[in-house]
Design a protein around this motif. Sequence first.
Motif, PDB file in Angstrom:
ATOM      1  N   SER A 160      -4.628 -12.922  15.960  1.00  0.00           N
ATOM      2  CA  SER A 160      -4.614 -13.659  17.221  1.00  0.00           C
ATOM      3  C   SER A 160      -4.562 -15.148  16.918  1.00  0.00           C
ATOM      4  N   PRO A 161      -4.187 -15.980  17.905  1.00  0.00           N
ATOM      5  CA  PRO A 161      -4.185 -17.423  17.680  1.00  0.00           C
ATOM      6  C   PRO A 161      -5.538 -17.904  17.174  1.00  0.00           C
ATOM      7  N   LYS A 162      -5.517 -18.896  16.299  1.00  0.00           N
ATOM      8  CA  LYS A 162      -6.736 -19.372  15.639  1.00  0.00           C
ATOM      9  C   LYS A 162      -7.455 -20.402  16.496  1.00  0.00           C
ATOM     10  N   GLU A 192      -1.151 -21.516  16.884  1.00  0.00           N
ATOM     11  CA  GLU A 192      -1.020 -20.944  18.221  1.00  0.00           C
ATOM     12  C   GLU A 192      -0.339 -19.576  18.223  1.00  0.00           C
ATOM     13  N   ALA A 193       0.204 -19.174  17.097  1.00  0.00           N
ATOM     14  CA  ALA A 193       0.996 -17.944  17.051  1.00  0.00           C
ATOM     15  C   ALA A 193       0.115 -16.709  16.994  1.00  0.00           C
ATOM     16  N   ASN A 205      18.360 -14.280   8.786  1.00  0.00           N
ATOM     17  CA  ASN A 205      17.354 -14.650   7.795  1.00  0.00           C
ATOM     18  C   ASN A 205      16.271 -15.572   8.350  1.00  0.00           C
ATOM     19  N   LYS A 206      16.037 -15.496   9.660  1.00  0.00           N
ATOM     20  CA  LYS A 206      14.945 -16.212  10.305  1.00  0.00           C
ATOM     21  C   LYS A 206      14.036 -15.195  10.982  1.00  0.00           C
ATOM     22  N   VAL A 207      12.740 -15.435  10.933  1.00  0.00           N
ATOM     23  CA  VAL A 207      11.757 -14.542  11.537  1.00  0.00           C
ATOM     24  C   VAL A 207      11.441 -15.028  12.947  1.00  0.00           C
ATOM     25  N   TYR A 208      11.502 -14.110  13.913  1.00  0.00           N
ATOM     26  CA  TYR A 208      11.195 -14.432  15.306  1.00  0.00           C
ATOM     27  C   TYR A 208       9.965 -13.625  15.742  1.00  0.00           C
ATOM     28  N   ILE A 209       9.020 -14.324  16.363  1.00  0.00           N
ATOM     29  CA  ILE A 209       7.800 -13.697  16.883  1.00  0.00           C
ATOM     30  C   ILE A 209       7.744 -13.939  18.381  1.00  0.00           C
ATOM     31  N   VAL A 210       7.679 -12.867  19.150  1.00  0.00           N
ATOM     32  CA  VAL A 210       7.673 -12.955  20.614  1.00  0.00           C
ATOM     33  C   VAL A 210       6.486 -12.157  21.144  1.00  0.00           C
ATOM     34  N   GLY A 211       5.786 -12.731  22.115  1.00  0.00           N
ATOM     35  CA  GLY A 211       4.704 -12.011  22.762  1.00  0.00           C
ATOM     36  C   GLY A 211       3.429 -12.050  21.951  1.00  0.00           C
ATOM     37  N   GLY A 212       2.658 -10.993  22.048  1.00  0.00           N
ATOM     38  CA  GLY A 212       1.367 -10.951  21.391  1.00  0.00           C
ATOM     39  C   GLY A 212       0.250 -11.307  22.354  1.00  0.00           C
ATOM     40  N   PHE A 225       7.742 -18.090  18.461  1.00  0.00           N
ATOM     41  CA  PHE A 225       7.836 -18.870  17.239  1.00  0.00           C
ATOM     42  C   PHE A 225       8.952 -18.333  16.342  1.00  0.00           C
ATOM     43  N   CYS A 226       9.549 -19.259  15.599  1.00  0.00           N
ATOM     44  CA  CYS A 226      10.630 -18.916  14.659  1.00  0.00           C
ATOM     45  C   CYS A 226      10.324 -19.548  13.312  1.00  0.00           C
ATOM     46  N   TYR A 227      10.446 -18.744  12.262  1.00  0.00           N
ATOM     47  CA  TYR A 227      10.258 -19.243  10.894  1.00  0.00           C
ATOM     48  C   TYR A 227      11.598 -19.236  10.177  1.00  0.00           C
TER      49      TYR A 227
END
Length: 457
Positions: A160-162, A192-193, A205-212, A225-227
Amino acid sequence: MTSMLVQVEEKSFSVEKTLLVENSEYFRALFESGMKESRQDEIKIQGLTNEGFCLMLSILRGERPVLSCDEIIFAVECAAFLQVKSLTKYLINSVNSENCLVMFEAAATYGLLDLFHTAALLIRDIYSKLENDLDCLPEDLISYIESLVPSTLVAVGAHSPKPEFLEDCSRTVCYLDQQQNKWKTLTKLPDEASTSLAGITVLDNKVYIVGGVCGVNKQAVEQSFCYDVSSNTWSKFPSPQQLRYDLALTSKEGYLYAIGGEYERTLLASVEKYEVSSKVWSFGSHLPQPAACTACTQTMGRIFICLWQPLDTTEIYEYETNKDKWLLIATLKRSQSYGHCLVSHRDNLYIIRNGPADDFLRCMIDRFNLTTLQLTTLSGQYVNSKGALFNAVVRGDTVLTVNKMLTLMYSIEENRWKPRKECTGFPRGGTVHTFLLRIPKKVLHSEADLIYFEKHL
């Protein structure tokens, strides 16, 4: 609708003119040129095989032929000569360990750069398996393959977000260094992720994080977020119009697809797609039923999910992105069992489910073949030590599964998965998200990352 005759070698084909204009740059230029051929009802094409032209027509009409080595060469020649993007895309989606060398050489010969690069990446991933066969390639082609970065297994736990006042050194994305048999830190998650009940996928080759979610009340996270592994940096991008968690997230050809999920403890049927170039979300066709934690996979350029019905029924759907339509393709009935994970290899989907009754320490695997449309159960049972098989990913002909105790690799065989190699387990408990990345050497050897890893792990 106007038809015309196209003669290739000794064979004539009756073809709809619009089909050729819409799919071939060659024919589009020909018919718009004002030359006499553009007004004829029959034209003759020199320097092309009728086998290649016939394969092109079958693919343009929606067929999915399994290509032999000779047919691959004919199809590559046709795709390059007539500049048919959909044929090139079909070839790219058909690259596998058995045909990648043929695809690679043919693409190099005829100048299909996207196919050339895709085949080279797969060869790089399974280099040791093909090493004895690479002698047939020219040195410059071997050098190109060796210049590429192989894919690496990457994992992140559920976080969870820190909170600002709490230092959490475990909020890291890690990769498996197989040579040293160690998990090493790749990057830290943004504060915040959330990766708890989030959707995670890789595109270009980019990581996408949605929701949570964050907090015990499962408050939906409002930022995505995108890495970018090439620059080793994080960025933010908009969240879906409908906030969601416990969703399926997948990607294809410049788009992310957020499928189902949950919001405020209500299951969702909505589907949204995100165009990365424009940074805009839009709604697509709803799922056949509301669903969260949906098993999802891709193979041969196609997206598939599993939905679970009452009475021990699993339904497999394909999402046809060009038609924005869900299509039921198979139904699986298994007593007291349901699916947890869906992975794919070539034209096979593998539905991984719990064992008989309440035996969650063992898994059964069913295979659905997309060509024959046949369902079969793989022989034997598979030990599912604390959920390892439920985060499986496929690299080449190998399935990689992860939990805290071990990382286990399986060779995909005709009627079973054969345990091949064991590595150290992921140094985190709980849910694990796994995926593949091509990590540049400059990022792997980042001094800051190595120092962080030694300090905290």
